[in-house]
Design a protein around this motif. Structure first.
Motif, mmCIF file in Angstrom:
data_model
loop_
_atom_site.group_PDB
_atom_site.id
_atom_site.type_symbol
_atom_site.label_atom_id
_atom_site.label_comp_id
_atom_site.label_asym_id
_atom_site.label_seq_id
_atom_site.Cartn_x
_atom_site.Cartn_y
_atom_site.Cartn_z
ATOM 1 N N ASN A 41 0.830 -1.204 0.000
ATOM 2 C CA ASN A 41 0.000 0.000 0.000
ATOM 3 C C ASN A 41 0.859 1.246 0.000
ATOM 4 O O ASN A 41 0.599 2.210 0.726
ATOM 5 C CB ASN A 41 -0.959 0.002 1.190
ATOM 6 C CG ASN A 41 -2.038 -1.046 1.058
ATOM 7 O OD1 ASN A 41 -2.538 -1.298 -0.034
ATOM 8 N ND2 ASN A 41 -2.371 -1.690 2.154
ATOM 9 N N GLY A 42 1.911 1.198 -0.799
ATOM 10 C CA GLY A 42 2.784 2.344 -0.975
ATOM 11 C C GLY A 42 3.909 2.457 0.031
ATOM 12 O O GLY A 42 4.834 3.254 -0.157
ATOM 13 N N VAL A 43 3.871 1.686 1.122
ATOM 14 C CA VAL A 43 4.883 1.782 2.179
ATOM 15 C C VAL A 43 6.003 0.785 1.916
ATOM 16 O O VAL A 43 5.742 -0.399 1.657
ATOM 17 C CB VAL A 43 4.257 1.511 3.567
ATOM 18 C CG1 VAL A 43 5.322 1.592 4.660
ATOM 19 C CG2 VAL A 43 3.141 2.507 3.844
ATOM 20 N N ARG A 44 7.244 1.234 1.981
ATOM 21 C CA ARG A 44 8.381 0.347 1.758
ATOM 22 C C ARG A 44 8.427 -0.734 2.831
ATOM 23 O O ARG A 44 8.271 -0.457 4.022
ATOM 24 C CB ARG A 44 9.691 1.150 1.797
ATOM 25 C CG ARG A 44 10.874 0.391 1.260
ATOM 26 C CD ARG A 44 12.155 1.169 1.477
ATOM 27 N NE ARG A 44 12.633 1.022 2.845
ATOM 28 C CZ ARG A 44 13.680 1.682 3.338
ATOM 29 N NH1 ARG A 44 14.313 2.552 2.586
ATOM 30 N NH2 ARG A 44 14.059 1.499 4.582
ATOM 31 N N SER A 45 8.650 -1.968 2.413
ATOM 32 C CA SER A 45 8.662 -3.109 3.323
ATOM 33 C C SER A 45 10.091 -3.569 3.560
ATOM 34 O O SER A 45 10.802 -3.933 2.626
ATOM 35 C CB SER A 45 7.831 -4.254 2.731
ATOM 36 O OG SER A 45 7.884 -5.390 3.551
ATOM 37 N N ASP A 46 10.527 -3.563 4.825
ATOM 38 C CA ASP A 46 11.886 -3.959 5.205
ATOM 39 C C ASP A 46 11.870 -5.310 5.919
ATOM 40 O O ASP A 46 10.870 -5.699 6.528
ATOM 41 C CB ASP A 46 12.503 -2.913 6.138
ATOM 42 C CG ASP A 46 12.594 -1.536 5.514
ATOM 43 O OD1 ASP A 46 12.442 -1.452 4.276
ATOM 44 O OD2 ASP A 46 12.798 -0.554 6.246
ATOM 45 N N ASN A 47 13.023 -6.031 5.852
ATOM 46 C CA ASN A 47 13.207 -7.295 6.584
ATOM 47 C C ASN A 47 12.006 -8.220 6.399
ATOM 48 O O ASN A 47 11.374 -8.653 7.363
ATOM 49 C CB ASN A 47 13.416 -7.021 8.081
ATOM 50 C CG ASN A 47 14.675 -6.239 8.344
ATOM 51 O OD1 ASN A 47 15.733 -6.529 7.776
ATOM 52 N ND2 ASN A 47 14.590 -5.239 9.204
ATOM 53 N N ALA A 48 11.696 -8.532 5.159
ATOM 54 C CA ALA A 48 10.494 -9.324 4.902
ATOM 55 C C ALA A 48 10.640 -10.154 3.637
ATOM 56 O O ALA A 48 11.398 -9.813 2.728
ATOM 57 C CB ALA A 48 9.277 -8.408 4.789
ATOM 58 N N TRP A 49 9.879 -11.274 3.602
ATOM 59 C CA TRP A 49 9.796 -12.138 2.434
ATOM 60 C C TRP A 49 8.674 -11.667 1.518
ATOM 61 O O TRP A 49 7.639 -11.192 1.984
ATOM 62 C CB TRP A 49 9.523 -13.584 2.859
ATOM 63 C CG TRP A 49 10.707 -14.249 3.482
ATOM 64 C CD1 TRP A 49 10.983 -14.343 4.808
ATOM 65 C CD2 TRP A 49 11.767 -14.913 2.796
ATOM 66 N NE1 TRP A 49 12.160 -15.018 5.002
ATOM 67 C CE2 TRP A 49 12.667 -15.380 3.782
ATOM 68 C CE3 TRP A 49 12.055 -15.148 1.457
ATOM 69 C CZ2 TRP A 49 13.821 -16.087 3.458
ATOM 70 C CZ3 TRP A 49 13.203 -15.844 1.137
ATOM 71 C CH2 TRP A 49 14.071 -16.308 2.129
ATOM 72 N N HIS A 50 8.889 -11.875 0.203
ATOM 73 C CA HIS A 50 7.890 -11.448 -0.772
ATOM 74 C C HIS A 50 7.846 -12.452 -1.923
ATOM 75 O O HIS A 50 8.884 -12.949 -2.363
ATOM 76 C CB HIS A 50 8.229 -10.071 -1.321
ATOM 77 C CG HIS A 50 8.520 -9.067 -0.258
ATOM 78 N ND1 HIS A 50 7.539 -8.523 0.536
ATOM 79 C CD2 HIS A 50 9.704 -8.544 0.176
ATOM 80 C CE1 HIS A 50 8.092 -7.696 1.397
ATOM 81 N NE2 HIS A 50 9.393 -7.687 1.203
ATOM 82 N N GLU A 51 6.647 -12.719 -2.407
ATOM 83 C CA GLU A 51 6.471 -13.606 -3.562
ATOM 84 C C GLU A 51 6.066 -12.777 -4.768
ATOM 85 O O GLU A 51 5.141 -11.967 -4.703
ATOM 86 C CB GLU A 51 5.411 -14.654 -3.288
ATOM 87 C CG GLU A 51 5.273 -15.668 -4.425
ATOM 88 C CD GLU A 51 4.214 -16.720 -4.162
ATOM 89 O OE1 GLU A 51 4.220 -17.737 -4.875
ATOM 90 O OE2 GLU A 51 3.385 -16.516 -3.258
ATOM 91 N N ALA A 52 6.755 -12.977 -5.886
ATOM 92 C CA ALA A 52 6.424 -12.280 -7.127
ATOM 93 C C ALA A 52 6.966 -13.084 -8.299
ATOM 94 O O ALA A 52 8.025 -13.709 -8.193
ATOM 95 C CB ALA A 52 7.023 -10.872 -7.138
ATOM 96 N N TRP A 53 6.226 -13.079 -9.419
ATOM 97 C CA TRP A 53 6.678 -13.736 -10.654
ATOM 98 C C TRP A 53 7.028 -15.211 -10.426
ATOM 99 O O TRP A 53 7.916 -15.760 -11.067
ATOM 100 C CB TRP A 53 7.874 -12.986 -11.238
ATOM 101 C CG TRP A 53 7.660 -11.516 -11.341
ATOM 102 C CD1 TRP A 53 6.659 -10.870 -12.026
ATOM 103 C CD2 TRP A 53 8.443 -10.484 -10.737
ATOM 104 N NE1 TRP A 53 6.774 -9.516 -11.868
ATOM 105 C CE2 TRP A 53 7.857 -9.249 -11.092
ATOM 106 C CE3 TRP A 53 9.592 -10.484 -9.929
ATOM 107 C CZ2 TRP A 53 8.363 -8.029 -10.655
ATOM 108 C CZ3 TRP A 53 10.098 -9.280 -9.501
ATOM 109 C CH2 TRP A 53 9.489 -8.074 -9.860
ATOM 110 N N GLY A 54 6.347 -15.860 -9.460
ATOM 111 C CA GLY A 54 6.588 -17.272 -9.204
ATOM 112 C C GLY A 54 7.839 -17.564 -8.410
ATOM 113 O O GLY A 54 8.238 -18.726 -8.280
ATOM 114 N N ASN A 55 8.467 -16.532 -7.841
ATOM 115 C CA ASN A 55 9.683 -16.705 -7.048
ATOM 116 C C ASN A 55 9.536 -16.014 -5.700
ATOM 117 O O ASN A 55 8.596 -15.253 -5.467
ATOM 118 C CB ASN A 55 10.896 -16.125 -7.790
ATOM 119 C CG ASN A 55 11.204 -16.880 -9.063
ATOM 120 O OD1 ASN A 55 11.476 -18.079 -9.066
ATOM 121 N ND2 ASN A 55 11.133 -16.183 -10.180
#
Length: 494
Positions: free
Chosen positions: A276-290
């Motif tokens: 929601n526009g806020v930069r996310s630090d120290n975190a896992w993220h899923e995108a493009w199947g990775n």
């Protein structure tokens, strides 16, 4: 802006060499008056303002937005000794009205050092007014006194210096017959000025560039004064994307087409993740199947990284994706924050771990339940471990073997019954009725209990099992009569 001396005739020449028609371009002081929203005109996507427009209010900019104007480009500086005294008000009020706001500098440099100094002056004022490194910063090059002093090379120096100051989105404003080499700037970041006597939406000019300033004599209903207007072909100044100050959100946010954005965006040379526009630090993220990980500075990590005590590998080829396999602590809500990954992907299926097989679905360990894999059936208990041996599950006995293969195979299972020494025959966990091949011959079972002497019917044939429960072969005397059961291991009565 200060565009002057733009008096051109553009002729369309036929294949015979004759002029088919001619379009006159007006002097900036003599262009026709137009009104925002007037039909038949090129789009008014972007307005540029300077000190002569004064303290434009939030309502003024809202009126512009209601008329279809999406972006505002504010003059901040000129040379190294002038700052627009109304710049802060114009910038803040345009932002408050929800418009995309960019900035421009009027250039006066005649040397590389002067160009560098002007770029620094522009950058300092821009940062002071709250512009971010992703905002559009335009160099206004139209002063003819610069032409004889390597204006092209100096303009490239200016542009490079803005980049070195952290501004990644830069543009060049000029007019069509200004004598300079523009090759250092991509066409989609060139803002070209030329004013037709008869502007028309069916006759657009300069479409090869990012934006075309086509009038300096536009009016907006409800707003005092006249304005320069441009059609934005590339969205460079009218599509609201990037790191923006969003008053309604109370701070800086990543915006994409005017909306608070969730996902990865390339920024300052790497990927950042925004929620929601806020930069996310120290975190896992899923995108493009990775899967990816952003560190304490918000940047997607690469190479070998130690995260939560684990040694993980994210590659070194600029793709940032997790390559590692195994039980990885990704702070999920299940399994104490661990999930099983295979080459960076959440895994579904069996994996050998801590001395036995466990079943995972999207990386989450599954506990009590039946599993199907490799054409076999398995069962994992309430700790997630695949079972072996004879097990009683939901009141039914199953045999999973004792050879570390774990699959369910049915058969003669000890269930503590009062018959057959406590054994009964199970098939798919159910007490079986019928023939089963066992210990070199066929036996007949009824509800899992081995039947001894008696006649049996199966597969459309008749059989006989003896006092030991074994199906007989050959010629047999039963109850004083002679019967032939064959000698070819088929056992049925002939």
């Amino acid at each position: 802006m200060k565009v002057k001396k733009i008096i051109l005739t553009i002729a369309a020449v036929s294949s015979m060499g004759f002029a088919a028609n001619a379009l006159n371009v007006a002097n900036a002081d003599g262009v026709p008056s137009v009104v925002a929203g007037q039909s038949g005109l090129p789009s008014m996507d972007v307005v540029d303002v300077a000190s002569y427009q004064g303290n434009l209010s939030v309502d003024d900019f809202k009126a512009m937005k209601a008329a279809g104007i999406k972006g505002v480009i504010v003059k901040l500086t000129e040379s190294t000794n002038y700052t627009n005294p109304f710049a802060r008000t114009q910038v803040n009020n345009a932002r408050a009205a929800g418009m995309k706001v960019s900035a421009y500098h009027f250039a006066r440099y005649q040397s590389a050092d002067a160009a560098r100094n002007e770029a620094n002056y522009f950058a300092d004022v821009a940062y002071n007014l709250g512009f971010s490194s992703s905002d559009l910063m335009v160099n206004d090059v139209e002063d003819n006194n610069m032409v004889a002093h390597n204006v092209s090379g100096n303009s490239k120096v200016f542009n490079d210096q803005l980049h070195s100051r952290g501004f990644s989105d830069t543009g060049l404003y000029t007019y069509t017959n200004y004598n300079m080499d523009r090759s250092f700037m991509p066409n989609n970041r060139i803002w070209m000025a030329s004013y037709p006597y008869e502007p028309s939406s069916s006759r657009l000019w300069n479409t090869q560039y990012g934006m075309w300033q086509w009038t300096s004599n536009a009016h907006v209903n409800g707003v005092s004064g006249t304005f320069d207007m441009s059609i934005d072909y590339s969205g460079m100044a009218s599509v609201d994307s990037g790191y923006r100050y969003v008053p309604s959100a109370g701070g800086w946010r990543w915006v994409e087409n005017g909306q608070l954005y969730t996902g990865f965006r390339m920024y300052m040379g790497t990927y950042y993740w925004f929620e929601n526009g806020v930069r996310s630090d120290n975190a896992w993220h899923e995108a493009w199947g990775n899967w990816y990980y952003t560190g304490s500075d918000g940047r997607a990590v690469q190479g070998h990284q130690k995260i939560d005590g684990q040694d993980l590998y994210f590659g070194d080829d600029g793709s940032f994706a997790l390559r590692s396999s195994g039980y990885i602590y990704d702070r999920s809500s299940q399994n104490g924050g661990y999930r099983w990954y295979e080459n960076g992907h959440l895994f579904t299926g069996f994996r050998f771990y801590m001395g036995t097989f466990y079943w995972f679905v999207d990386g989450v360990r599954q506990n009590a339940g039946w599993r199907s894999a490799w054409g076999m059936k398995y069962y994992t208990d309430d700790t997630g471990r695949a079972l072996q041996g004879v097990q009683k599950i939901d009141g039914t006995y199953y045999n999973f073997g004792n050879d570390n293969s774990y699959y369910e195979r049915g058969g003669y299972i000890f269930d503590g019954s009062s018959q057959n020494g406590g054994y009964r025959w199970y098939n798919d966990g159910k007490l079986f009725t019928g023939f089963r091949y066992y210990m070199g011959t066929y036996y007949w079972f009824v509800d899992g209990v081995r039947q001894n002497a008696g006649w049996r019917h199966a597969w459309g044939m008749t059989y006989y099992t003896d006092a030991n429960g074994r199906a007989v072969q050959g010629v047999q005397t039963i109850d004083g009569k002679t019967y032939n059961f064959g000698t070819d291991n088929t056992y049925y009565l002939r």
